[in-house]
Design an enzyme around this catalytic site. Structure first.
Site, PDB file in Angstrom:
ATOM      1  N   CYS A  28      13.697  11.678   6.078  1.00  0.00           N
ATOM      2  CA  CYS A  28      13.906  11.334   7.515  1.00  0.00           C
ATOM      3  C   CYS A  28      15.204  11.383   8.250  1.00  0.00           C
ATOM      4  O   CYS A  28      15.393  11.573   9.161  1.00  0.00           O
ATOM      5  CB  CYS A  28      13.118   9.692   7.918  1.00  0.00           C
ATOM      6  SG  CYS A  28      13.632   8.535   6.979  1.00  0.00           S
ATOM      7  N   GLU A  74       9.679   2.510  10.831  1.00  0.00           N
ATOM      8  CA  GLU A  74      10.747   3.537  10.309  1.00  0.00           C
ATOM      9  C   GLU A  74       9.951   4.863  10.513  1.00  0.00           C
ATOM     10  O   GLU A  74       9.006   5.003   9.794  1.00  0.00           O
ATOM     11  CB  GLU A  74      11.518   3.477   9.017  1.00  0.00           C
ATOM     12  CG  GLU A  74      12.509   2.392   9.027  1.00  0.00           C
ATOM     13  CD  GLU A  74      13.538   2.446  10.173  1.00  0.00           C
ATOM     14  OE1 GLU A  74      13.819   3.729  10.580  1.00  0.00           O
ATOM     15  OE2 GLU A  74      14.348   1.390  10.458  1.00  0.00           O
ATOM     16  N   GLU A 120       9.740  17.069  14.553  1.00  0.00           N
ATOM     17  CA  GLU A 120      10.124  16.913  13.188  1.00  0.00           C
ATOM     18  C   GLU A 120       9.460  17.849  12.332  1.00  0.00           C
ATOM     19  O   GLU A 120       8.027  17.513  12.387  1.00  0.00           O
ATOM     20  CB  GLU A 120       9.878  15.320  12.843  1.00  0.00           C
ATOM     21  CG  GLU A 120      10.577  15.243  11.304  1.00  0.00           C
ATOM     22  CD  GLU A 120      10.510  13.712  10.981  1.00  0.00           C
ATOM     23  OE1 GLU A 120       9.415  13.307  11.011  1.00  0.00           O
ATOM     24  OE2 GLU A 120      11.657  13.078  10.421  1.00  0.00           O
ATOM     25  N   LYS A 142       0.899  -1.179   0.086  1.00  0.00           N
ATOM     26  CA  LYS A 142      -0.025   0.018  -0.056  1.00  0.00           C
ATOM     27  C   LYS A 142       0.916   1.227   0.078  1.00  0.00           C
ATOM     28  O   LYS A 142       1.636   1.602   0.902  1.00  0.00           O
ATOM     29  CB  LYS A 142      -0.848   0.104   1.170  1.00  0.00           C
ATOM     30  CG  LYS A 142      -2.014   0.915   0.902  1.00  0.00           C
ATOM     31  CD  LYS A 142      -2.463   1.844   2.137  1.00  0.00           C
ATOM     32  CE  LYS A 142      -1.526   3.308   2.627  1.00  0.00           C
ATOM     33  NZ  LYS A 142      -1.873   4.148   1.515  1.00  0.00           N
TER      34      LYS A 142
END
Ligand code: ADP
Length: 478
Positions: free
Chosen positions: A279, A245, A380, A170
């Site tokens: 990331c 992750e 973040e 997906k």
């Protein structure tokens, strides 16, 4: 219209979605099928049905298919890179680089299919032998984010298939183009029906089926912390294997003894390439007093010369932000940083590019005079926004670098072997870089982090087998 791939057939969905180019929002990349929950369950059923035969396929079969997929990806790097840059907004060189990485990953795991081995040990009991082997886990659900539309799918799909699992993939809603192209390549590479299934659709609908369906043995996810936490809870509830992750707030330490050019080049690359939407991007530059002012001045000068424009135009340094909602998040953090008392350089919103096309453009932003407690240094942002913190010396810089809920990647610019060695040992991160950007990693070695960044075994390289296999210990009395 681009369709989903379920059980070896291309199927329409109950809905479609338009894939929009963030460099020019008038440009529609294509119309893509959106699966619903029922179709997602059909894909799981197809993967389950295909598992028996694929789990017993020979290493030669797996090698041939993965190698063929890698060959085609590498041969079509220019066209696939163009599609990727058009739907995601990273620059063409970055996009082509990502495609090459994906091709290399398929080649690497083609080889891994041949190398999967086990151990034979003597038993502690007389006349008994012990074998330790690895077997595939079953149907794996792979859920990926938008920022690496082909490389992240590649580094989950290739090891999953190499180890003999079947896949329901997906992709992220924003980047169905690269996902579809990859599915088309895999299908034509000769995978038996149902071994690999593509279900484009919404996370809360299609993704949720993968989390809840008891036939899905394992979930590998890359994306936000909030979704990662939901995935963890859902998988624990039904004892499924999972790997996450998630975010990063990666530090780069710059010491007085650093080569200024190396430090600035590494910080620019880590902070602003891929529009900062990685990331592994470094968003916290921790700079010791003796070099601080020179470093900030050099960064300001270089940032001012970076060209923000259409991702596919020659000479563009930074492409647009991926979409409106990410842009709003970036702008909100610029307000937060200013309100927290940081000094802001750059960060201007540009509504139209040099050719007048409307897009989600944002000039790179550098906050200076920031402190560790500020939200811009803890959360973040996932955009072209970087902050600089001052440190008295190496020890304080290391403490600041480790003062974060995340631990994915970290860098240091220094000419001191002593400090570099100490940093490699004491930095609480999964990946540590010396005189290199925090982003931009090799494709054949493990990737992953610590603390709030990651959960479960590492991805990539031969360590990937840890997640995509389960170990069997067999005893035989001769
Ligand atoms: P990003 O900020 O990268 O969009 P997300 O975590 O929202 O991060 O999305 C990453 C992937 O997770 C996407 O493919 C998205 O569709 C999927 N996703 C989002 N919500 C869910 C959910 N509740 N269950 C499963 N997958 C989800």
């Amino acid at each position: 219209m681009f369709k989903n791939l379920i059980g070896g057939e291309w199927v329409e969905g109950p809905r479609t979605t338009r894939n929009i180019n963030p460099s020019d929002t008038r440009d529609v990349v294509g119309e893509y099928a959106q699966a619903d929950a029922a179709q997602a369950r059909q894909a799981v059923a197809a993967a389950q049905q295909a598992f028996g035969a694929w789990s017993l396929s020979t290493p030669q079969q797996r090698f041939d298919i993965l190698d063929a997929a890698g060959t085609e990806i590498l041969a079509r790097r220019a066209a696939l890179g163009d599609l990727l840059a058009r739907e995601e907004g990273k620059t063409l060189p970055e996009a082509i680089g990502e495609v090459v990485r994906a091709g290399n990953i398929f080649k690497f795991f083609a080889g891994e299919a041949l190398r999967t081995g086990g151990e034979v040990l003597p038993s502690v009991r007389p006349g008994v032998g012990v074998e330790v082997t690895r077997e595939p886990v079953g149907v794996v659900g792979l859920i990926t984010p938008w920022n690496f539309p082909i490389a992240i799918p590649a580094w989950k799909i290739a090891p999953a298939l190499a180890c003999g699992n079947t896949v329901v993939f997906k992709p992220a809603e924003l980047v169905p183009g690269s996902a579809w192209a990859l599915a088309d390549i895999l299908q034509r590479a000769g995978l038996p029906a149902g071994v690999f299934n593509l279900v484009m659709g919404r996370g809360v609908e299609v993704g949720q089926v993968l989390l809840d369906d008891p036939r899905v043995a394992a979930i590998s996810f890359t994306g936000s912390v909030a979704t990662g936490q939901r995935i963890a809870a859902a998988c624990v509830a039904r004892m499924a294997k999972f790997q996450l992750e998630m975010g990063g707030k990666n530090p780069m330490v710059v010491l007085d003894d650093a080569d200024l050019d190396i430090a600035v080049a590494a910080a620019l690359n880590s902070g602003f390439s891929s529009t900062g939407q990685r990331c592994t991007a470094s968003s916290r530059l921790i700079v010791t007093d003796g070099i601080h002012d020179r470093f900030v001045a050099a960064m300001a000068e270089r940032i001012a010369s970076l060209k923000v424009d259409d991702a596919r135009k020659a000479g563009t340094d930074i492409g647009p932000v991926v979409d409106q909602s990410q842009l709003e998040q970036d702008l909100e953090y610029l307000d937060i940083g200013r309100a927290e008392g940081a000094r802001l350089l750059g960060g201007e919103r540009i509504e139209h590019n040099a050719d007048g096309a409307p897009g989600f453009y944002l000039r790179p932003a550098l906050f200076t005079e920031t402190t560790a407690a500020m939200r811009i240094n803890r959360e973040e942002i996932f955009g072209p926004v970087v902050s600089v913190m001052r440190a008295k010396n190496y020890d304080e810089a290391l403490a600041l670098a480790n003062d974060s809920p995340f631990g994915l990647s970290a860098g240091i610019a220094t000419s001191s072997l002593k400090h570099a060695t100490h940093f490699k040992r004491h930095m609480q991160a999964g990946m540590v870089m010396v005189n290199l950007p925090t982003a931009g990693v090799d494709f054949h070695v493990p990737f992953g982090g610590r603390k709030g960044s990651s959960y479960g075994p590492r991805e990539q390289g031969r360590y990937a087998a840890e997640f995509y296999t389960t170990v069997k210990t067999a005893y035989t009395q001769a």
